[in-house]
Scaffold this motif. Structure first.
Motif, mmCIF file in Angstrom:
data_model
loop_
_atom_site.group_PDB
_atom_site.id
_atom_site.type_symbol
_atom_site.label_atom_id
_atom_site.label_comp_id
_atom_site.label_asym_id
_atom_site.label_seq_id
_atom_site.Cartn_x
_atom_site.Cartn_y
_atom_site.Cartn_z
ATOM 1 N N GLN A 169 56.045 -15.891 47.891
ATOM 2 C CA GLN A 169 56.829 -16.952 47.272
ATOM 3 C C GLN A 169 56.522 -18.294 47.935
ATOM 4 O OE1 GLN A 169 61.131 -17.003 48.223
ATOM 5 N NE2 GLN A 169 61.458 -16.858 46.020
ATOM 6 N N ARG A 170 56.534 -18.298 49.254
ATOM 7 C CA ARG A 170 56.271 -19.548 49.984
ATOM 8 C C ARG A 170 54.850 -20.049 49.723
ATOM 9 N NH1 ARG A 170 57.065 -19.726 56.423
ATOM 10 N NH2 ARG A 170 55.597 -17.981 56.275
ATOM 11 N N GLU A 201 60.367 4.796 58.863
ATOM 12 C CA GLU A 201 58.914 4.813 58.708
ATOM 13 C C GLU A 201 58.246 4.743 60.081
ATOM 14 O OE1 GLU A 201 57.239 2.632 55.141
ATOM 15 O OE2 GLU A 201 55.937 1.808 56.704
ATOM 16 N N ARG A 254 66.954 -2.250 54.359
ATOM 17 C CA ARG A 254 65.547 -2.564 54.633
ATOM 18 C C ARG A 254 65.122 -2.155 56.031
ATOM 19 N NH1 ARG A 254 66.149 -7.628 51.363
ATOM 20 N NH2 ARG A 254 67.036 -8.563 53.205
ATOM 21 N N ILE A 298 61.983 -16.256 56.883
ATOM 22 C CA ILE A 298 60.758 -15.454 57.058
ATOM 23 C C ILE A 298 60.509 -15.212 58.547
ATOM 24 C CG2 ILE A 298 58.240 -15.483 56.806
ATOM 25 C CD1 ILE A 298 58.651 -16.876 54.089
ATOM 26 N N ASP A 354 65.040 1.620 56.397
ATOM 27 C CA ASP A 354 63.802 2.137 55.804
ATOM 28 C C ASP A 354 62.622 1.906 56.752
ATOM 29 O OD1 ASP A 354 62.453 3.320 53.567
ATOM 30 O OD2 ASP A 354 61.590 1.361 53.118
ATOM 31 N N HIS A 355 62.624 0.772 57.411
ATOM 32 C CA HIS A 355 61.534 0.462 58.344
ATOM 33 C C HIS A 355 61.595 1.377 59.571
ATOM 34 C CE1 HIS A 355 58.237 -2.163 59.428
ATOM 35 N NE2 HIS A 355 58.737 -2.277 60.642
ATOM 36 N N LEU A 374 63.873 -21.214 53.986
ATOM 37 C CA LEU A 374 62.925 -20.141 53.623
ATOM 38 C C LEU A 374 62.005 -19.838 54.806
ATOM 39 C CD1 LEU A 374 61.676 -18.199 51.534
ATOM 40 C CD2 LEU A 374 60.243 -20.102 50.751
ATOM 41 N N LEU A 392 58.468 -12.695 50.281
ATOM 42 C CA LEU A 392 58.868 -14.048 50.698
ATOM 43 C C LEU A 392 57.648 -14.880 51.084
ATOM 44 C CD1 LEU A 392 61.999 -13.165 52.819
ATOM 45 C CD2 LEU A 392 61.996 -14.263 50.583
ATOM 46 N N GLU A 393 56.692 -14.256 51.758
ATOM 47 C CA GLU A 393 55.469 -14.973 52.125
ATOM 48 C C GLU A 393 54.692 -15.374 50.868
ATOM 49 O OE1 GLU A 393 54.674 -13.158 56.605
ATOM 50 O OE2 GLU A 393 53.819 -12.124 54.870
ATOM 51 N N PHE A 415 59.540 -6.758 51.551
ATOM 52 C CA PHE A 415 60.357 -7.967 51.383
ATOM 53 C C PHE A 415 59.702 -9.161 52.078
ATOM 54 C CE2 PHE A 415 64.347 -10.407 52.517
ATOM 55 C CZ PHE A 415 64.611 -10.822 51.229
ATOM 56 N N ILE A 416 59.182 -8.943 53.275
ATOM 57 C CA ILE A 416 58.495 -10.037 53.979
ATOM 58 C C ILE A 416 57.286 -10.495 53.165
ATOM 59 C CG2 ILE A 416 57.131 -10.607 56.035
ATOM 60 C CD1 ILE A 416 59.074 -8.843 57.665
ATOM 61 N N ARG A 424 61.031 -7.427 62.552
ATOM 62 C CA ARG A 424 60.009 -6.388 62.414
ATOM 63 C C ARG A 424 59.199 -6.219 63.700
ATOM 64 N NH1 ARG A 424 55.613 -6.806 57.650
ATOM 65 N NH2 ARG A 424 55.276 -8.813 58.659
ATOM 66 N N MET A 459 54.490 1.542 52.926
ATOM 67 C CA MET A 459 55.056 0.244 53.340
ATOM 68 C C MET A 459 56.584 0.275 53.204
ATOM 69 S SD MET A 459 54.345 -3.508 51.713
ATOM 70 C CE MET A 459 52.602 -3.196 51.626
ATOM 71 N N SER A 460 57.268 -0.111 54.250
ATOM 72 C CA SER A 460 58.733 -0.076 54.195
ATOM 73 C C SER A 460 59.262 -1.214 53.328
ATOM 74 C CB SER A 460 59.313 -0.208 55.603
ATOM 75 O OG SER A 460 59.186 -1.548 56.065
ATOM 76 N N ARG A 461 60.509 -1.111 52.972
ATOM 77 C CA ARG A 461 61.137 -2.185 52.204
ATOM 78 C C ARG A 461 61.204 -3.484 53.015
ATOM 79 N NH1 ARG A 461 63.801 -1.207 47.396
ATOM 80 N NH2 ARG A 461 63.427 0.929 46.747
ATOM 81 N N LEU A 462 61.259 -3.378 54.313
ATOM 82 C CA LEU A 462 61.224 -4.596 55.134
ATOM 83 C C LEU A 462 59.842 -5.257 55.021
ATOM 84 C CD1 LEU A 462 62.512 -6.524 57.207
ATOM 85 C CD2 LEU A 462 61.749 -4.968 59.010
ATOM 86 N N ASP A 463 58.789 -4.451 55.150
ATOM 87 C CA ASP A 463 57.432 -4.992 54.975
ATOM 88 C C ASP A 463 57.280 -5.637 53.599
ATOM 89 O OD1 ASP A 463 56.272 -4.129 57.437
ATOM 90 O OD2 ASP A 463 56.104 -2.101 56.647
#
Lengths: 173, 173
Positions: B14-15, A48, A41, A8, A44-45, A4, B11-12, B7-8, A15, B1-5
């Motif tokens: 979650q951690r 943007e 993803r 990350i 999309d980034h 994990l 995960l952050e 998603f990060i 990014r 906010m992009s889907r990459l942002d």
């Protein structure tokens, strides 16, 4: 470090490298290539980060969130080894930024595809173009760049296309 | 906010939530439940955070990195709706921490499974146990906890099992 944590860090590296390259090409005209759509993803980034650029996406088979699928004119379906060399003929101009995230769990396949890309990509690039990649791309036409602050080496890769071409990377077709 | 942002951030979150809960159960004995193995990243993180705990993983079908698959005694294959209620009979003791990451792209299915889990999970939990979830779990037995600093609300969910049981959450079988 857990998987994990490692995942990350990889996404944060991705990014940060895209942000760096997008900032560096501000004065360089040209379209953007996204090699591998995946879940969409990073596409999309990218759109943007670079709303004014045309982004062409190369993907074998679309498996992305419906909101993250480009229109038909910007989605090139098929094996990138077949479709990318043809792009020289139809792209509106030399590419300013290419992002390649084509790695899979298969290290041998990844190395093989990266070696192919390292030859196939430079002919499409503008002088001074930036390349961001999940795999190392070894080519005399691509100069490895320092990663953004805080990013571990080898998590992601950033290259600058040599401003002056020696002609070595002209397409062989 | 992009889907990459986004998603990060997920995960952050979650951690951070797993880190909080792991710290909070330090004095609370009991096994750990991981509902949904997925690619095994959070299982790997949990066993790194809590190396001394037994972690039981519930998964319909294993699709994880081989390094992140628990041994057969700690892997409960099948539909969690069938397997989780049976766990009351064989778990070595009340659960100290449960992590549920069972969401899919199907919001209706997620809400349905979360509603089921909100009833099915509390009977397995020790008083004072912590629950970390990708979905909101609405149960009088679960008290929503503030998220770790810097984590957006609704990105992830943390609950504490009421220390004193009213008996309402005893299994109905």
């Amino acid at each position: 470090m857990s998987r994990l944590d490692s995942f990350i860090r990889r996404l944060e590296a991705q990014r940060a490298c895209l942000g760096l390259a997008a900032a560096m090409i501000r004065a360089l005209p040209g379209p953007v290539l996204e090699l591998g759509l995946g879940n969409g993803r990073t596409y999309d980034h990218l759109r943007e980060l670079l709303p004014e650029r045309e982004i062409f996406v190369f993907e074998r088979e679309v498996n992305a969130h419906p909101d993250c699928v480009p229109d038909a004119a910007h989605l090139i379906l098929g094996d990138v080894r077949a479709t990318l060399p043809q792009a020289y003929g139809w792209l509106p101009g030399p590419v300013a930024l290419a992002h390649s995230d084509v790695g899979t769990g298969d290290a041998a396949r990844n190395a093989d595809l990266a070696a192919w890309l390292a030859d196939a990509l430079p002919p499409l690039l503008a002088p001074g173009a930036w390349v961001v990649s999940d795999q190392p791309l070894r080519s005399p036409a691509l100069v490895a760049q320092p990663l953004p602050a805080g990013i571990d080496p080898e998590r992601y890769f950033v290259y600058n296309h040599r401003a002056k071409s020696s002609g070595d990377d002209r397409p062989k077709v």
